[in-house]
Design an enzyme around this catalytic site. Structure first.
Site, PDB file in Angstrom:
ATOM      1  N   TYR A  97      -5.962   6.307   5.107  1.00 43.68           N
ATOM      2  CA  TYR A  97      -6.111   5.385   3.980  1.00 43.68           C
ATOM      3  C   TYR A  97      -5.285   4.110   4.194  1.00 43.68           C
ATOM      4  O   TYR A  97      -5.800   2.998   4.108  1.00 43.68           O
ATOM      5  CB  TYR A  97      -5.703   6.046   2.635  1.00 43.68           C
ATOM      6  CG  TYR A  97      -5.529   4.981   1.589  1.00 43.68           C
ATOM      7  CD1 TYR A  97      -6.640   4.426   0.977  1.00 43.68           C
ATOM      8  CD2 TYR A  97      -4.266   4.448   1.305  1.00 43.68           C
ATOM      9  CE1 TYR A  97      -6.500   3.368   0.089  1.00 43.68           C
ATOM     10  CE2 TYR A  97      -4.118   3.399   0.426  1.00 43.68           C
ATOM     11  CZ  TYR A  97      -5.241   2.867  -0.184  1.00 43.68           C
ATOM     12  OH  TYR A  97      -5.105   1.812  -1.041  1.00 43.68           O
TER      13      TYR A  97
ATOM     14  N   GLU B  33       0.833  -1.214   0.000  1.00 43.06           N
ATOM     15  CA  GLU B  33       0.000   0.000   0.000  1.00 43.06           C
ATOM     16  C   GLU B  33       0.866   1.261   0.000  1.00 43.06           C
ATOM     17  O   GLU B  33       0.535   2.238  -0.663  1.00 43.06           O
ATOM     18  CB  GLU B  33      -0.965   0.008   1.185  1.00 43.06           C
ATOM     19  CG  GLU B  33      -2.062  -1.043   1.109  1.00 43.06           C
ATOM     20  CD  GLU B  33      -2.943  -0.950  -0.140  1.00 43.06           C
ATOM     21  OE1 GLU B  33      -3.009   0.119  -0.764  1.00 43.06           O
ATOM     22  OE2 GLU B  33      -3.543  -1.976  -0.505  1.00 43.06           O
TER      23      GLU B  33
ATOM     24  N   ASP C  92      -9.391   6.146  -1.509  1.00 38.64           N
ATOM     25  CA  ASP C  92      -8.277   6.741  -2.264  1.00 38.64           C
ATOM     26  C   ASP C  92      -8.894   7.425  -3.481  1.00 38.64           C
ATOM     27  O   ASP C  92     -10.127   7.529  -3.573  1.00 38.64           O
ATOM     28  CB  ASP C  92      -7.218   5.685  -2.630  1.00 38.64           C
ATOM     29  CG  ASP C  92      -7.714   4.689  -3.662  1.00 38.64           C
ATOM     30  OD1 ASP C  92      -8.926   4.715  -4.012  1.00 38.64           O
ATOM     31  OD2 ASP C  92      -6.901   3.878  -4.157  1.00 38.64           O
TER      32      ASP C  92
ATOM     33  N   CYS D 287     -26.449   3.691 -10.341  1.00 39.58           N
ATOM     34  CA  CYS D 287     -25.511   4.811 -10.412  1.00 39.58           C
ATOM     35  C   CYS D 287     -26.234   6.095 -10.821  1.00 39.58           C
ATOM     36  O   CYS D 287     -26.760   6.202 -11.937  1.00 39.58           O
ATOM     37  CB  CYS D 287     -24.392   4.491 -11.406  1.00 39.58           C
ATOM     38  SG  CYS D 287     -23.207   5.835 -11.580  1.00 39.58           S
TER      39      CYS D 287
ATOM     40  N   GLN E 211       0.574   7.043  -5.071  1.00 39.74           N
ATOM     41  CA  GLN E 211       1.112   7.945  -6.106  1.00 39.74           C
ATOM     42  C   GLN E 211       2.040   7.245  -7.084  1.00 39.74           C
ATOM     43  O   GLN E 211       2.851   7.889  -7.736  1.00 39.74           O
ATOM     44  CB  GLN E 211       1.864   9.130  -5.460  1.00 39.74           C
ATOM     45  CG  GLN E 211       0.940  10.062  -4.724  1.00 39.74           C
ATOM     46  CD  GLN E 211       1.628  10.727  -3.570  1.00 39.74           C
ATOM     47  OE1 GLN E 211       2.232  10.061  -2.749  1.00 39.74           O
ATOM     48  NE2 GLN E 211       1.537  12.025  -3.488  1.00 39.74           N
TER      49      GLN E 211
ATOM     50  N   GLY F   3       9.924   6.458  -6.790  1.00 41.48           N
ATOM     51  CA  GLY F   3       9.746   7.884  -6.512  1.00 41.48           C
ATOM     52  C   GLY F   3       9.286   8.159  -5.081  1.00 41.48           C
ATOM     53  O   GLY F   3       9.114   7.224  -4.290  1.00 41.48           O
TER      54      GLY F   3
HETATM   55  N1  ADE Z   1      -3.954   0.734  -5.262  1.00 37.13           N
HETATM   56  C1  ADE Z   1      -3.834   0.918  -3.937  1.00 37.13           C
HETATM   57  N2  ADE Z   1      -4.001  -0.230  -3.282  1.00 37.13           N
HETATM   58  C2  ADE Z   1      -4.207  -1.178  -4.216  1.00 37.13           C
HETATM   59  C3  ADE Z   1      -4.415  -2.569  -4.156  1.00 37.13           C
HETATM   60  N3  ADE Z   1      -4.444  -3.182  -2.994  1.00 37.13           N
HETATM   61  N4  ADE Z   1      -4.583  -3.209  -5.326  1.00 37.13           N
HETATM   62  C4  ADE Z   1      -4.543  -2.527  -6.482  1.00 37.13           C
HETATM   63  N5  ADE Z   1      -4.359  -1.241  -6.612  1.00 37.13           N
HETATM   64  C5  ADE Z   1      -4.176  -0.561  -5.482  1.00 37.13           C
END
Ligand code: ADE
Length: 346
Positions: A120, A37, A138, A209, A42, A81
């Site tokens: 998050y 994570e 996110d 939706c 980013q 990065g």
């Molecule tokens: N972006 C952030 N967490 C993620 C995850 N667990 N799987 C795929 N994309 C992600």
């Protein structure tokens, strides 16, 4: 509109059928989840896919990362990065060793004590690895929820963010499996409910939706105001002697903190070669321009001008370290430096 329970279950079922096979999904643990994570913040999934397995092989648990040399950690992070995340991960590993007996916690309140871990990341680890019933939001999740509720507010506003967390909370309260729901929401945002034109035909919750019902799925959320980028010029001087390259380490603050680079003169304006030669702090016999490129970061547009400097035999560089090519391989450098060295090679 379908109830939150029905929506959650549709997203969970869709996720089980459609999820991508990604390295951090093959085997779950709190540590693997924390590392992945933090890497994914980013940074594009494809980049993380390349880096995750070697990183986990070298640092299979918090103790191994806590004991490692920071330079090695930065080198393993190279290409992802935002190196502050790597430093925070190492500090988190140290904290986990000191305060949690080396076991990555799964409760949100414990996770929030770790440096660089916010709502998050704590929610992601707790829900995905620990199946705790906590929400996550996110950018992807926020877009999915804004469209479901036809919420056309500026996504960076405090109110829009608060509403997204409340909506994510309602879905996770009503779901069967928090891990499937939360990763499903992210996956839906990444694969179906994408920023430009979403693929509503394959969306499991399209019937409920509100944005789709009013035909506004392409306009919700409204585009974010582009971040203002400052323009700066970096004049990078590639200096070789007897097969070694002169490298210097950046300071502890600012961009690319602690990473290595060829001697670089930074300025607001583009400098001519004689100015670069004078300001680089090294007694150069000569300097030639090799080329330029632009390197874009989130808040900065860096015009990088690459020079080759020559240094007379016997003259001490005075700054930096002369590195062999095998030392270079272990030195953490930014992507900009990788590009500079490519310009100098061609
Ligand atoms: N972006 C952030 N967490 C993620 C995850 N667990 N799987 C795929 N994309 C992600």
């Amino acid at each position: 509109m379908a109830s939150p329970g029905q929506q959650s279950q549709r997203i969970e079922a869709w996720f089980l059928e459609n999820r991508r096979t990604l390295p951090w999904r093959t085997r779950r643990s709190a540590w693997r989840s924390l590392v992945s994570e933090l890497m994914l913040q980013q940074t594009q999934v494809a980049r993380v896919v390349e880096k995750f397995i070697p990183f986990m092989e070298r640092f299979p648990d918090p103790a191994s990362l806590a004991a490692a040399d920071e330079q090695e950690v930065l080198a393993m992070w190279q290409g992802l990065g935002y190196y502050r995340r790597a430093r925070n991960l190492k500090r988190s590993a140290e904290y986990i060793v000191q305060h949690f007996g080396g076991r990555t916690p799964l409760d949100v309140d414990d996770l929030l004590q770790l440096p660089g871990v916010g709502r998050y990341t704590a929610g992601a680890v707790a829900s995905i690895a620990g199946r705790r019933r906590v929400p996550i939001v996110d950018g992807n999740v926020q877009r999915v929820l804004a469209r479901l509720h036809a919420d056309d507010a500026d996504p960076s506003s405090r109110d829009a963010i608060d509403r997204a967390w409340q909506r994510a909370g309602a879905l996770v309260e009503a779901c069967d499996r928090p891990d499937h729901l939360n990763e499903g929401l992210m996956e839906l945002g990444a694969l179906v409910c994408t920023p430009g034109v979403p693929d509503c035909g394959t969306c499991p919750v399209a019937s409920g939706c509100s944005a789709k019902r009013s035909g506004r799925q392409g306009r919700i959320p409204p585009p974010k105001r582009a971040a203002i980028k400052i323009e700066v010029h970096h004049h990078a001087v590639v200096i070789k002697r007897k097969g070694r390259l002169l490298m210097e380490q950046r300071g502890d603050d600012g961009i690319w903190a602690g990473l290595w680079q060829v001697p670089t003169v930074e300025s607001k304006r583009k400098l001519v070669p004689s100015q670069v030669q004078r300001r680089c702090g090294i007694e150069l016999a000569g300097i030639d321009r090799l080329g330029s490129f632009t390197h874009v970061l989130s808040h900065r547009r860096i015009h990088v001008h690459v020079f080759r400097g020559s240094i007379a035999a016997g003259v001490r560089a005075g700054v930096g370290t002369w590195c062999t090519s095998s030392q270079m391989e272990r030195l953490p450098v930014s992507n900009a430096v990788v590009r500079i060295l490519e310009v100098a090679r061609t």
